[in-house]
Motif scaffolding. Structure first.
Motif, PDB file in Angstrom:
ATOM      1  N   ALA A  18       0.627   4.209  -2.655  1.00 31.37           N
ATOM      2  CA  ALA A  18       0.229   5.460  -2.226  1.00 31.37           C
ATOM      3  C   ALA A  18       1.317   6.530  -2.706  1.00 31.37           C
ATOM      4  O   ALA A  18       0.909   7.759  -3.211  1.00 31.37           O
ATOM      5  CB  ALA A  18       0.254   5.550  -0.681  1.00 31.37           C
ATOM      6  N   ALA A  19       2.663   6.201  -3.073  1.00 32.20           N
ATOM      7  CA  ALA A  19       3.512   7.094  -4.016  1.00 32.20           C
ATOM      8  C   ALA A  19       3.188   7.493  -5.109  1.00 32.20           C
ATOM      9  O   ALA A  19       3.604   8.455  -5.693  1.00 32.20           O
ATOM     10  CB  ALA A  19       4.891   6.506  -3.680  1.00 32.20           C
ATOM     11  N   MET A  20       2.315   6.840  -5.786  1.00 36.23           N
ATOM     12  CA  MET A  20       2.016   6.790  -7.021  1.00 36.23           C
ATOM     13  C   MET A  20       0.468   7.891  -7.292  1.00 36.23           C
ATOM     14  O   MET A  20       0.297   8.078  -8.348  1.00 36.23           O
ATOM     15  CB  MET A  20       1.683   5.834  -7.800  1.00 36.23           C
ATOM     16  N   CYS A  21      -0.211   8.073  -6.162  1.00 34.43           N
ATOM     17  CA  CYS A  21      -1.456   8.718  -6.149  1.00 34.43           C
ATOM     18  C   CYS A  21      -1.424  10.162  -5.594  1.00 34.43           C
ATOM     19  O   CYS A  21      -0.672  10.154  -4.652  1.00 34.43           O
ATOM     20  CB  CYS A  21      -2.531   7.872  -5.304  1.00 34.43           C
ATOM     21  N   GLY A  22      -2.501  10.564  -5.836  1.00 34.83           N
ATOM     22  CA  GLY A  22      -2.579  12.137  -5.186  1.00 34.83           C
ATOM     23  C   GLY A  22      -3.350  12.207  -4.040  1.00 34.83           C
ATOM     24  O   GLY A  22      -3.353  13.340  -3.358  1.00 34.83           O
ATOM     25  N   GLN A  23      -4.416  11.324  -3.946  1.00 42.58           N
ATOM     26  CA  GLN A  23      -5.433  11.438  -2.736  1.00 42.58           C
ATOM     27  C   GLN A  23      -5.530  10.023  -2.142  1.00 42.58           C
ATOM     28  O   GLN A  23      -5.399   9.033  -2.856  1.00 42.58           O
ATOM     29  CB  GLN A  23      -6.860  11.727  -3.228  1.00 42.58           C
ATOM     30  N   ALA A  24      -5.933  10.003  -0.916  1.00 42.97           N
ATOM     31  CA  ALA A  24      -6.178   8.780  -0.109  1.00 42.97           C
ATOM     32  C   ALA A  24      -7.239   8.906   0.634  1.00 42.97           C
ATOM     33  O   ALA A  24      -7.576  10.118   1.465  1.00 42.97           O
ATOM     34  CB  ALA A  24      -4.937   8.483   0.791  1.00 42.97           C
ATOM     35  N   THR A  64       0.770  -1.248  -0.004  1.00 47.02           N
ATOM     36  CA  THR A  64      -0.175  -0.106  -0.234  1.00 47.02           C
ATOM     37  C   THR A  64       0.760   1.314   0.043  1.00 47.02           C
ATOM     38  O   THR A  64       0.398   2.259  -0.731  1.00 47.02           O
ATOM     39  CB  THR A  64      -0.869  -0.280   1.191  1.00 47.02           C
ATOM     40  N   ALA A  65       1.860   1.176   0.716  1.00 49.39           N
ATOM     41  CA  ALA A  65       2.789   2.399   0.366  1.00 49.39           C
ATOM     42  C   ALA A  65       3.475   2.529  -0.766  1.00 49.39           C
ATOM     43  O   ALA A  65       3.755   3.809  -1.146  1.00 49.39           O
ATOM     44  CB  ALA A  65       3.834   2.457   1.859  1.00 49.39           C
ATOM     45  N   VAL A  66       3.701   1.544  -1.381  1.00 45.35           N
ATOM     46  CA  VAL A  66       4.143   1.681  -2.793  1.00 45.35           C
ATOM     47  C   VAL A  66       3.351   2.212  -3.745  1.00 45.35           C
ATOM     48  O   VAL A  66       3.279   3.060  -4.479  1.00 45.35           O
ATOM     49  CB  VAL A  66       4.649   0.308  -3.271  1.00 45.35           C
TER      50      VAL A  66
END
Length: 296
Positions: free
Chosen positions: A239-245, A235-237
């Motif tokens: 997350a680095a590619m997305c703008g929102q969580a 998930t951390a990997v």
């Protein structure tokens, strides 16, 4: 003050330069986490929508509505109203003024701290709600390659998915992209289990795929149903590619320390929101959802 409200207050105190908005409503219908019984149908197609997808799956919309998912019918339902509030902030972040400060603002990671808090239910509902927009399309990607639940919940099957694409150059995007009988909704399944799932998600091929998702269509939002943040690396990997969580939390179950630890694993520049699952309110409406937005 609830656990999530304490977490939001702490985030805002630590990050005074950003704004917070909140929306919460209640409903009697929102305790659905079990896979539903629907009969899938896979149809071969040359093309569907403006994607070069080669397969279509038929979602049983009546069964989804019966199981308290966002409805595509004309009937006015509380869960539809609740997800309208939730999605509006996400859409504004993706295409409004804040989008200029985010990398890939139209890519949204949906996760939780621990399993069983309702992230897949929330991701599917967000996708269905955004698909109701008249000028937006949505792609729902099952990125929980360890324990995929989108296919199980929708009871659809496809022999190729995300991990199959990442480990083989012979597999193309049209091979894994599924059109649906919902006009503006497309799906990608998790694919075959793989012991190097973290490495696959961190690969250059994944990065290229994400860049294509982010830029190919100006009207598209991509929702990744990701594994829980605590205890896994995938998930951390992602997350680095997305703008929102969107972090899904279960009121009276998720601990403040877990929320703080989860947020610490996300990029600092990311827009982070909290979606409260099964939040019991005192307005006589039973269980419901709330959405708190905070920028980390």
């Amino acid at each position: 003050m609830s656990t999530i409200e304490k977490a939001v207050t702490k985030l805002n105190r630590d990050n005074t330069g950003r704004s917070e908005s909140s929306a919460q409503q209640s409903s009697e219908q929102l305790q659905v986490h079990e896979p539903i019984a629907v009969k899938p149908q896979v149809v071969q197609e040359a093309s569907a929508g403006h994607d070069n997808s080669s397969h279509t799956v038929q979602l049983n919309l009546a069964m989804l509505e019966k199981n308290n998912f966002v409805s595509l019918s004309k009937e006015r339902r509380l869960i539809n109203e609740e997800y309208r509030v939730i999605k509006r902030k996400l859409i504004n972040n993706a295409f409004g003024a804040l989008s200029k400060t985010l990398q890939h603002p139209n890519l949204i990671l949906v996760t939780s701290s621990r399993p069983g808090e309702g992230k897949t239910f929330s991701a599917i509902n967000l996708a269905l709600s955004i698909a109701l927009e008249q000028d937006k399309t949505v792609l729902l990607v099952d990125a929980d390659v360890l324990r995929p639940n989108v296919s199980k919940t929708l009871n659809i099957s496809h022999n190729l998915g995300l991990t199959d694409y990442l480990q083989s150059t012979d597999v193309t995007v049209p091979d894994i992209l599924l059109s649906t009988n919902v006009e503006r909704l497309k799906l990608i399944t998790a694919g075959s289990p793989h012991h190097l799932s973290t490495e696959l998600l961190a690969s250059e091929r994944m990065s290229q795929l994400v860049n294509e998702f982010a830029s190919r269509y100006s009207d598209r939002i991509v929702i990744f149903d990701a594994p829980p943040l605590l205890g896994v690396n995938e998930t951390a990997v992602m997350a680095a590619m997305c703008g929102q969580a969107v972090i899904v939390v279960e009121e009276n179950r998720t601990r403040l320390a877990e929320i703080e630890q989860s947020v610490s694993l996300l990029p600092e520049e990311m827009a982070v929101g909290f979606l409260i699952n099964k939040a019991h309110r005192n307005q006589g409406k039973g269980y419901g959802y709330g959405y708190y937005y905070g920028a980390s």
